[in-house]
Write an enzyme that holds these catalytic residues in place. Structure first.
Site, mmCIF file in Angstrom:
data_model
loop_
_atom_site.group_PDB
_atom_site.id
_atom_site.type_symbol
_atom_site.label_atom_id
_atom_site.label_comp_id
_atom_site.label_asym_id
_atom_site.label_seq_id
_atom_site.Cartn_x
_atom_site.Cartn_y
_atom_site.Cartn_z
ATOM 1 N N HIS A 82 0.907 -1.489 -0.469
ATOM 2 C CA HIS A 82 -0.011 -0.037 -0.385
ATOM 3 C C HIS A 82 1.174 1.331 0.084
ATOM 4 O O HIS A 82 1.860 1.179 0.412
ATOM 5 C CB HIS A 82 -1.063 0.058 0.623
ATOM 6 C CG HIS A 82 -2.157 1.418 1.179
ATOM 7 N ND1 HIS A 82 -2.848 1.312 0.719
ATOM 8 C CD2 HIS A 82 -1.459 2.175 2.041
ATOM 9 C CE1 HIS A 82 -3.552 2.587 0.759
ATOM 10 N NE2 HIS A 82 -2.768 3.123 1.467
ATOM 11 N N ASP A 161 -15.937 2.060 7.065
ATOM 12 C CA ASP A 161 -15.551 2.796 6.188
ATOM 13 C C ASP A 161 -15.270 3.194 5.130
ATOM 14 O O ASP A 161 -15.353 4.671 4.930
ATOM 15 C CB ASP A 161 -13.635 1.941 5.749
ATOM 16 C CG ASP A 161 -12.746 1.893 5.087
ATOM 17 O OD1 ASP A 161 -11.815 3.914 5.718
ATOM 18 O OD2 ASP A 161 -12.575 2.357 4.131
ATOM 19 N N ARG A 168 -15.624 12.124 5.649
ATOM 20 C CA ARG A 168 -15.018 12.939 6.634
ATOM 21 C C ARG A 168 -13.986 13.658 4.979
ATOM 22 O O ARG A 168 -13.782 14.375 5.586
ATOM 23 C CB ARG A 168 -13.424 11.533 5.917
ATOM 24 C CG ARG A 168 -13.565 11.367 7.971
ATOM 25 C CD ARG A 168 -12.620 9.796 8.199
ATOM 26 N NE ARG A 168 -11.338 10.152 7.207
ATOM 27 C CZ ARG A 168 -10.273 9.168 6.674
ATOM 28 N NH1 ARG A 168 -10.226 7.567 7.159
ATOM 29 N NH2 ARG A 168 -8.919 9.630 6.695
ATOM 30 N N SER A 183 -7.939 3.095 8.437
ATOM 31 C CA SER A 183 -8.801 3.228 7.222
ATOM 32 C C SER A 183 -8.088 2.180 6.340
ATOM 33 O O SER A 183 -9.058 1.295 5.966
ATOM 34 C CB SER A 183 -9.218 4.498 6.673
ATOM 35 O OG SER A 183 -9.645 4.039 4.922
ATOM 36 N N LYS A 187 -8.943 -2.584 5.541
ATOM 37 C CA LYS A 187 -9.415 -2.636 4.105
ATOM 38 C C LYS A 187 -8.115 -3.685 3.418
ATOM 39 O O LYS A 187 -8.199 -4.433 3.517
ATOM 40 C CB LYS A 187 -9.034 -1.429 2.689
ATOM 41 C CG LYS A 187 -10.358 -0.617 3.128
ATOM 42 C CD LYS A 187 -10.259 0.316 1.747
ATOM 43 C CE LYS A 187 -9.235 1.570 2.650
ATOM 44 N NZ LYS A 187 -9.931 2.683 1.860
#
Lengths: 432, 432
Positions: A82, A161, A168, A183, A187
């Protein structure tokens, strides 16, 4: 709930930690509609202000995971990478095929572009015919069959989320290391991974501007991973200039194809090999980083990684004949060179402004509803520290439908030139 | 709006001041529904965190005033008093009649009890027959005719404040000197006053616990008043013990009647005369505080103030025969004495706990929908510093429908006794 929603919000605004049970009850009540958006947004702002402790963060993430389904990929060595987002970051398309070619399984779940950063899904969809798998089963099947898959968050992965992120986005509470890390991690943990490699971007083109901010995020990510038995490694990498030479949806696919042809720029290739080797180790498939890196380089050079890339693009409906003609990804309505009226050394790139400028021209989204123009982008000819001659092109801009002359005119202001080269900045700020 | 709602929220959360125009546009859009509750609550929490500058505060207040109508009382010397709320505070019923008897006009707009504090409107309605005027015209007519009127906020006075207050109540954003001061001042300025006298309560039974907090609130109130050409004076008064000897809805009316009969406790009478004299001066009617105080004492003693009180209660539908039989206001289902198992000096009263305890027994509201039980309350026999004998009653509790034995059993814990008397605390901490 033992305390009312407003009492819980008040407790956080006063800087006191919330109990495990109160977090669970509040979040569950939010998902069912008993706690309102206006109460959640007040709590989110208190969290931006006061932060979450590691136990709070872990519980918060756990409830997000439990709000949906978790992938069950029936293979060893399930791993993902990520990136926290920057300009010109196209590593996913390179590292996933590399590690898949070496026996790992990568259910890469990515997002769309927003703000000044590009999104893997938008780049993927710019390959003609490609479809994004819509169900957990489809993602699992593709990953088991091909070793990798490029997908987005499905409706039943972390629905809490999704609901929180939408809130948000319209309440000024996106930027928060606690909310960002929970968040991301919710995931990623929902992908049923054994290991995760993080690329935390740091610099003027990243969400984390300083190494301190990047390290604070890393610390939170590690705490969450540990609480959920997920192995974690990664890097903090420099984002004070775009990664590679190209930015924009299709121009980045063009550069990915260059990397597969051994024509990629040194910074991008180097970061990809580092990340791929970390993924190989964190997946449990390799025990030594150096060996993993050697093998990663081999499959990148011998075409096995490219073969994995073609296989999954084809399996997702893509027209792989376009991959054989990279110039297809560099078409644009108009090409504009940008040069500077100074000579010296390139000392600064306002990477965020560059990304936002491209976004305004159509390469990204200024709102979630907007569509992207895949041909928009740029080629950056110089890197920080390079010598520049007066009038020499520093940028080539690829324009699309929207010819926003204001952005083009500003482009020269994204760069600063000085008489001395700047202190050189390491691409890898930290490896953990 | 030149910036989006989320950008405006983000600007405040990052601690940057908002422009006059952006505040106006955001608040107006909120009132029309284009800015959502979940965006406003996030902004409110950012304001709790970052505060408002004096220009921001002044604009914020102005938009609240302009959202509704302003009273137009066609008289000179229109003045009011506002207390920030405490336990046993029944001064409004005494000071308004005093200054009305001396030629001022007081459109006293008050609130209901909430949390641990009592509300003037609830006490007023405990007088049989009394009705609260519902329109601006009715308030104006009563005030012009009688020199005073006891009313609540009508639907078209500061509707934006009403909407914001309801949202703050359920989002943990009530406690904020900026939001408190703009809420109070918008309502008071909408009364079309020439002058306003503030009673800022300070201590463990008040919203402001310390003199610093009280002074911070005063500073904001002054800035708003100055920006709106409203003359302002007042006091910071001690709320580390209840004001007077009685607390509760009808028990406080009983004590008001005692004051009119020259049987009131010294602290209450003294504060009333100070506040009344300040109102007389800030209204423009008197130029000297000492002269004002002498005259206030005179009309309190010669019955003219009581006459004004009876006139307005009668004009609002009240049965004034009950005022002639004060014992009517001290009936209760059960009377319970509370004593301490110690002797020494009274060193501490947990005034907030006392107020909350009475509230739970029915004297106040634990939610906006709840009703109050007017006969519930207490008589506090001792003041801070008084000597106490073992077993001597310190409190007499008046119970109503709800006999919450838990509260009664806790009552002795509200008091602390030591071997030395505490440092004496001035009732008037500051006069400004």
């Amino acid at each position: 709930m033992s305390i009312s929603p407003q009492q819980l919000i008040f407790q956080k605004r006063e800087g006191r930690a919330l109990s495990d049970q109160d977090i669970r009850t509040f979040l569950t009540a939010y998902l069912s509609g008993d706690v309102h958006d206006y109460q959640m947004s007040a709590l989110l702002m208190s969290i931006v202000w006061r932060g979450l402790t590691e136990p709070e963060l872990s519980t918060w993430t756990e409830v997000m995971i439990q709000s949906g389904h978790t992938l069950k990929i029936n293979r060893d060595y399930v791993v993902d990478k990520h990136s926290t987002g920057g300009v010109g970051d196209k590593t996913s398309f390179i590292v996933a095929p590399i590690v898949a070619a070496l026996g790992c399984y990568v259910p890469m779940i990515s997002g769309r572009s927003l703000g000044h950063t590009g999104g893997t899904l938008d780049k993927l969809e710019s390959i003609p015919g490609v479809k994004i798998p819509q169900t957990s089963q489809h993602i699992t099947d593709l990953t088991e069959a091909h070793g990798l898959c490029f997908a987005g968050q499905t409706p039943n992965m972390c629905p809490l989320d999704r609901k929180l992120y939408a809130l948000r986005d319209v309440t000024g509470t996106v930027e928060s290391p606690d909310l960002i890390s929970s968040s991301i991690m919710s995931k990623k943990i929902s992908e049923g991974l054994r290991g995760l490699t993080l690329d935390i971007k740091c610099g003027n083109g990243a969400f984390m501007k300083t190494i301190d901010e990047a390290q604070a995020l890393k610390k939170r990510m590690k705490a969450i991973a540990q609480a959920h038995n997920l192995d974690l490694n990664g890097v903090i990498s420099d984002m004070n200039q775009p990664l590679g030479r190209y930015a924009g949806v299709r121009p980045e696919i063009y550069e990915v194809l260059q990397v597969f042809r051994e024509e990629g720029p040194e910074d991008l290739v180097s970061l990809c090999l580092t990340l791929a080797s970390q993924m190989l180790v964190v997946s449990g498939k390799y025990s030594e980083l150096e060996k993993a890196k050697t093998d990663a380089k081999t499959v990148l050079e011998n075409g096995k990684a490219y073969q994995k890339f073609c296989n999954i693009i084809k399996a997702q409906g893509g027209d792989i004949s376009t991959l054989e003609s990279p110039d297809f990804y560099l078409k644009s309505s108009e090409t504009i060179p940008v040069s500077l009226k100074k000579s010296g050394y390139l000392t600064h790139i306002d990477t965020r402004a560059l990304g936002s400028g491209l976004s305004k021209l159509g390469a990204g989204r200024t709102s979630t509803e907007a569509s992207v123009d895949p041909q928009v982008g740029c080629l950056i000819h110089k890197r920080l520290g390079d010598p520049i001659e007066f009038g020499e092109p520093i940028l080539t801009m690829y324009l699309g439908q929207k010819n926003d002359i204001g952005v083009v005119e500003q482009a020269a202001d994204w760069f600063e030139v000085g008489s001395e080269p700047p202190d050189s900045q390491l691409l890898l700020q930290e490896v953990f």
